[in-house]
Motif scaffolding. Structure first.
Motif, PDB file in Angstrom:
ATOM      1  N   LEU A  47       0.807  -1.211   0.000  1.00  0.00           N
ATOM      2  CA  LEU A  47       0.000   0.000   0.000  1.00  0.00           C
ATOM      3  C   LEU A  47       0.847   1.272   0.000  1.00  0.00           C
ATOM      4  O   LEU A  47       0.604   2.207  -0.770  1.00  0.00           O
ATOM      5  N   GLU A  48       1.855   1.324   0.848  1.00  0.00           N
ATOM      6  CA  GLU A  48       2.652   2.545   0.974  1.00  0.00           C
ATOM      7  C   GLU A  48       3.415   2.876  -0.300  1.00  0.00           C
ATOM      8  O   GLU A  48       3.823   4.029  -0.526  1.00  0.00           O
ATOM      9  N   THR A  95      -9.981  -5.728   0.800  1.00  0.00           N
ATOM     10  CA  THR A  95      -8.767  -5.484   0.006  1.00  0.00           C
ATOM     11  C   THR A  95      -9.112  -4.712  -1.268  1.00  0.00           C
ATOM     12  O   THR A  95      -8.405  -3.756  -1.632  1.00  0.00           O
ATOM     13  N   ALA A  96     -10.182  -5.108  -1.953  1.00  0.00           N
ATOM     14  CA  ALA A  96     -10.593  -4.376  -3.155  1.00  0.00           C
ATOM     15  C   ALA A  96     -10.954  -2.937  -2.804  1.00  0.00           C
ATOM     16  O   ALA A  96     -10.566  -1.990  -3.505  1.00  0.00           O
ATOM     17  N   TYR A  97     -11.671  -2.764  -1.715  1.00  0.00           N
ATOM     18  CA  TYR A  97     -12.125  -1.444  -1.268  1.00  0.00           C
ATOM     19  C   TYR A  97     -10.954  -0.524  -0.945  1.00  0.00           C
ATOM     20  O   TYR A  97     -10.892   0.628  -1.405  1.00  0.00           O
ATOM     21  N   ALA A  98      -9.981  -1.022  -0.171  1.00  0.00           N
ATOM     22  CA  ALA A  98      -8.861  -0.192   0.266  1.00  0.00           C
ATOM     23  C   ALA A  98      -7.958   0.201  -0.900  1.00  0.00           C
ATOM     24  O   ALA A  98      -7.576   1.376  -1.041  1.00  0.00           O
ATOM     25  N   TYR A  99      -7.620  -0.767  -1.748  1.00  0.00           N
ATOM     26  CA  TYR A  99      -6.705  -0.457  -2.843  1.00  0.00           C
ATOM     27  C   TYR A  99      -7.387   0.361  -3.944  1.00  0.00           C
ATOM     28  O   TYR A  99      -6.750   1.224  -4.572  1.00  0.00           O
ATOM     29  N   LYS A 100      -8.674   0.112  -4.176  1.00  0.00           N
ATOM     30  CA  LYS A 100      -9.398   0.930  -5.154  1.00  0.00           C
ATOM     31  C   LYS A 100      -9.455   2.380  -4.682  1.00  0.00           C
ATOM     32  O   LYS A 100      -9.244   3.314  -5.464  1.00  0.00           O
ATOM     33  N   MET A 101      -9.716   2.577  -3.394  1.00  0.00           N
ATOM     34  CA  MET A 101      -9.752   3.920  -2.826  1.00  0.00           C
ATOM     35  C   MET A 101      -8.383   4.582  -2.932  1.00  0.00           C
ATOM     36  O   MET A 101      -8.276   5.775  -3.255  1.00  0.00           O
ATOM     37  N   ALA A 102      -7.328   3.813  -2.677  1.00  0.00           N
ATOM     38  CA  ALA A 102      -5.969   4.363  -2.735  1.00  0.00           C
ATOM     39  C   ALA A 102      -5.619   4.823  -4.149  1.00  0.00           C
ATOM     40  O   ALA A 102      -5.067   5.920  -4.346  1.00  0.00           O
ATOM     41  N   VAL A 103      -5.932   4.000  -5.144  1.00  0.00           N
ATOM     42  CA  VAL A 103      -5.635   4.349  -6.531  1.00  0.00           C
ATOM     43  C   VAL A 103      -6.469   5.555  -6.966  1.00  0.00           C
ATOM     44  O   VAL A 103      -5.954   6.501  -7.577  1.00  0.00           O
ATOM     45  N   ARG A 104      -7.748   5.527  -6.638  1.00  0.00           N
ATOM     46  CA  ARG A 104      -8.637   6.637  -7.001  1.00  0.00           C
ATOM     47  C   ARG A 104      -8.146   7.947  -6.386  1.00  0.00           C
ATOM     48  O   ARG A 104      -8.056   8.973  -7.059  1.00  0.00           O
ATOM     49  N   LYS A 155      -6.590  11.703  -7.812  1.00  0.00           N
ATOM     50  CA  LYS A 155      -7.240  12.949  -7.409  1.00  0.00           C
ATOM     51  C   LYS A 155      -6.284  13.889  -6.694  1.00  0.00           C
ATOM     52  O   LYS A 155      -6.633  15.033  -6.397  1.00  0.00           O
ATOM     53  N   GLY A 156      -5.086  13.381  -6.380  1.00  0.00           N
ATOM     54  CA  GLY A 156      -4.110  14.181  -5.665  1.00  0.00           C
ATOM     55  C   GLY A 156      -4.343  14.242  -4.171  1.00  0.00           C
ATOM     56  O   GLY A 156      -3.906  15.177  -3.502  1.00  0.00           O
ATOM     57  N   SER A 157      -5.027  13.210  -3.639  1.00  0.00           N
ATOM     58  CA  SER A 157      -5.340  13.220  -2.198  1.00  0.00           C
ATOM     59  C   SER A 157      -5.101  11.856  -1.569  1.00  0.00           C
ATOM     60  O   SER A 157      -5.976  11.294  -0.909  1.00  0.00           O
ATOM     61  N   PHE A 158      -3.919  11.291  -1.812  1.00  0.00           N
ATOM     62  CA  PHE A 158      -3.574   9.970  -1.280  1.00  0.00           C
ATOM     63  C   PHE A 158      -3.486  10.033   0.248  1.00  0.00           C
ATOM     64  O   PHE A 158      -2.711  10.810   0.802  1.00  0.00           O
ATOM     65  N   ARG A 159      -4.312   9.212   0.938  1.00  0.00           N
ATOM     66  CA  ARG A 159      -4.401   9.240   2.403  1.00  0.00           C
ATOM     67  C   ARG A 159      -4.070   7.853   2.951  1.00  0.00           C
ATOM     68  O   ARG A 159      -4.954   7.063   3.257  1.00  0.00           O
ATOM     69  N   TYR A 177      -6.414   3.962   4.348  1.00  0.00           N
ATOM     70  CA  TYR A 177      -6.401   2.643   3.701  1.00  0.00           C
ATOM     71  C   TYR A 177      -5.721   1.611   4.602  1.00  0.00           C
ATOM     72  O   TYR A 177      -6.140   0.449   4.665  1.00  0.00           O
ATOM     73  N   GLU A 178      -4.672   2.053   5.302  1.00  0.00           N
ATOM     74  CA  GLU A 178      -3.975   1.166   6.235  1.00  0.00           C
ATOM     75  C   GLU A 178      -4.928   0.666   7.315  1.00  0.00           C
ATOM     76  O   GLU A 178      -4.902  -0.513   7.691  1.00  0.00           O
ATOM     77  N   GLN A 179      -5.761   1.551   7.831  1.00  0.00           N
ATOM     78  CA  GLN A 179      -6.696   1.170   8.893  1.00  0.00           C
ATOM     79  C   GLN A 179      -7.626   0.063   8.431  1.00  0.00           C
ATOM     80  O   GLN A 179      -7.934  -0.861   9.197  1.00  0.00           O
TER      81      GLN A 179
END
Length: 424
Positions: A239-240, A269-278, A282-286, A290-292
């Motif tokens: 993820l990082e 897993t799909a939810y966290a990584y999809k959110m990370a990529v999205r 968008k310029g707002s990687f948090r 996703y780690e949580q």
């Protein structure tokens, strides 16, 4: 370097329900298979031909992709059966076949030239020379060995820009070199690269020394705190490094391992990584958010594998303490596909609030009736039962895992939502 193309999130589909959950939670594509030609015997048995056909149709109706795993290593005695299997799978018109050997590549091209071929990680591709050979054979995508570095992946992409590259970003790691393990075959007679690994690397081992002169065997006393899970690999979590991977423009697919893992795992897993990529685009990687979510999953401890560091440079890839998977949350229930019922996975009692996790949480409305209430706290949705009423009309003081009766919900929830609680 400006990103040019979003890589897909590719999730495991161990059975039809997990397939649907992965897609619902954000996967762009799924992979799975039927029979022992798929490299996960246990998951292959969870799909029948009919349910897999339904899965292909369901996936395509959502405008997403499904790849069929035919990546076992066949014996001569299996070749006719393999040919028949390829023909049946080709009739379903999947988006690709995942295969592992040159012979099976040629066979699939002969039987189903219209189906793209993805080369399995079992082929252990690490360099431009091997990638070029398979590309010239007609392989559309290479699923790189888990041991590949991002630098080498970039080099392959520069040399072969039309070849798609797929890497593993999350899931269990093999003790050996991408499935080339003999421990399971030696101890259990189950061969890993033919789909029947017994996970012997997860076992607890004791150490002995033997004096060859007198045959005396002595058990070695371990240093306290070191443990005896000497082969047990931590789970992969990249993820990082998602920003670095996406900025490279070299990777076309981000693959999550885990066809034998839980429905909750497939979803989160799909939810966290999809959110990370999205969010990255968008310029707002948090990363912390996703780690949580990933930390709620049962795991053996996490490592960032070998994509950034070479294997011999890594000192934190093994968990010598325990092979038991642990996470920060307990899943209490899975919500049905129609959203009206929940199936208990862990004890639920009235008046105990459970968090609702769903990719569609913002659409869940607060409400209350005789069955219970749905409310918002600290930006999260919760459900609290006033009474446990089963679909058959029976009321219980509490419900425990193993009870297959469905529970009536106070109000419909998004399909395949989960109820969970933090482990204190």
């Amino acid at each position: 370097m400006k990103p040019q193309k979003k890589p897909e999130i590719l999730s495991p589909a161990g059975n039809l329900k997990k397939l649907k959950i992965a897609l619902e939670y954000g996967a762009d594509a799924v992979y799975g298979g039927v029979s022992h030609f798929s490299l996960r015997n246990r998951s292959g048995k969870e799909f029948t031909f009919e349910s897999f056909r339904e899965g292909v149709k369901y996936t395509h109706n959502k405008g997403k992709k499904i790849y069929v795993t035919i990546n076992g290593f066949p014996f001569n005695s299996q070749l006719k059966l393999l040919q028949s299997h390829i023909e049946k799978m080709a009739d379903l018109n999947p988006d690709a076949f995942i295969v592992a050997t040159p012979g099976v590549i040629k066979l699939t091209q002969k039987i189903a030239p219209h189906i793209p071929i993805h080369l399995s990680t079992q082929a252990n591709v690490l360099n431009i020379l091997d990638a070029e050979v398979f590309y010239e054979m007609g392989v559309r995508r290479i699923i790189a060995a888990r041991e590949i570095s991002l630098k080498d992946a970039i080099s392959i992409k520069e040399a072969l820009p039309n070849l798609e590259l797929e890497i593993f970003i999350h899931g269990s790691m093999c003790f050996a070199f991408s499935g080339r393990c003999l421990i399971s075959a030696l101890q259990s007679g189950r061969v890993p690269n033919r789909g029947s690994c017994a996970n012997d690397c997860r076992f607890d081992y004791e150490y002995y020394v033997r004096n060859p002169d007198n045959g005396v065997m002595m058990r070695l006393v371990e240093e306290e705190g070191v443990g005896t899970h000497i082969f047990n690999a931590k789970d992969l979590k990249l993820l990082e490094h998602i920003p670095m991977i996406l900025e490279s423009n070299a990777i076309d697919s981000l693959k999550i391992e885990g066809r034998t893992k839980s429905s909750y795992y497939a979803g989160i897993t799909a939810y966290a990584y999809k959110m990370a990529v999205r969010d990255f685009y968008k310029g707002s990687f948090r990363q912390e958010i996703y780690e949580q979510e990933l930390d709620t999953l049962k795991n053996r401890g996490f490592s960032d594998g070998y994509l950034i560091h070479r294997p011999y440079e890594k000192l934190n890839t093994q968990n010598h303490q325990t092979a038991i998977s642990e996470g920060s949350y307990q899943v209490n229930a899975e919500v049905s596909e129609d959203g009206k019922f929940a199936l208990c996975k862990f004890t639920i009692r009235p008046k105990e609030a459970k968090e609702i996790i769903s990719p569609h949480s913002p659409s869940i409305r607060d409400c209350e009736n005789e069955l219970g209430r749905i409310f918002t706290k600290d930006g999260k949705k919760f459900l609290q039962f006033h009474k446990i009423l089963l679909e058959n009309g029976k009321e219980l003081e509490a419900i425990h895992s193993g009870n297959e009766n469905r529970i009536l919900l106070p109000a419909p929830l998004p399909p395949f939502s989960f109820l969970r609680q933090k482990i204190e």
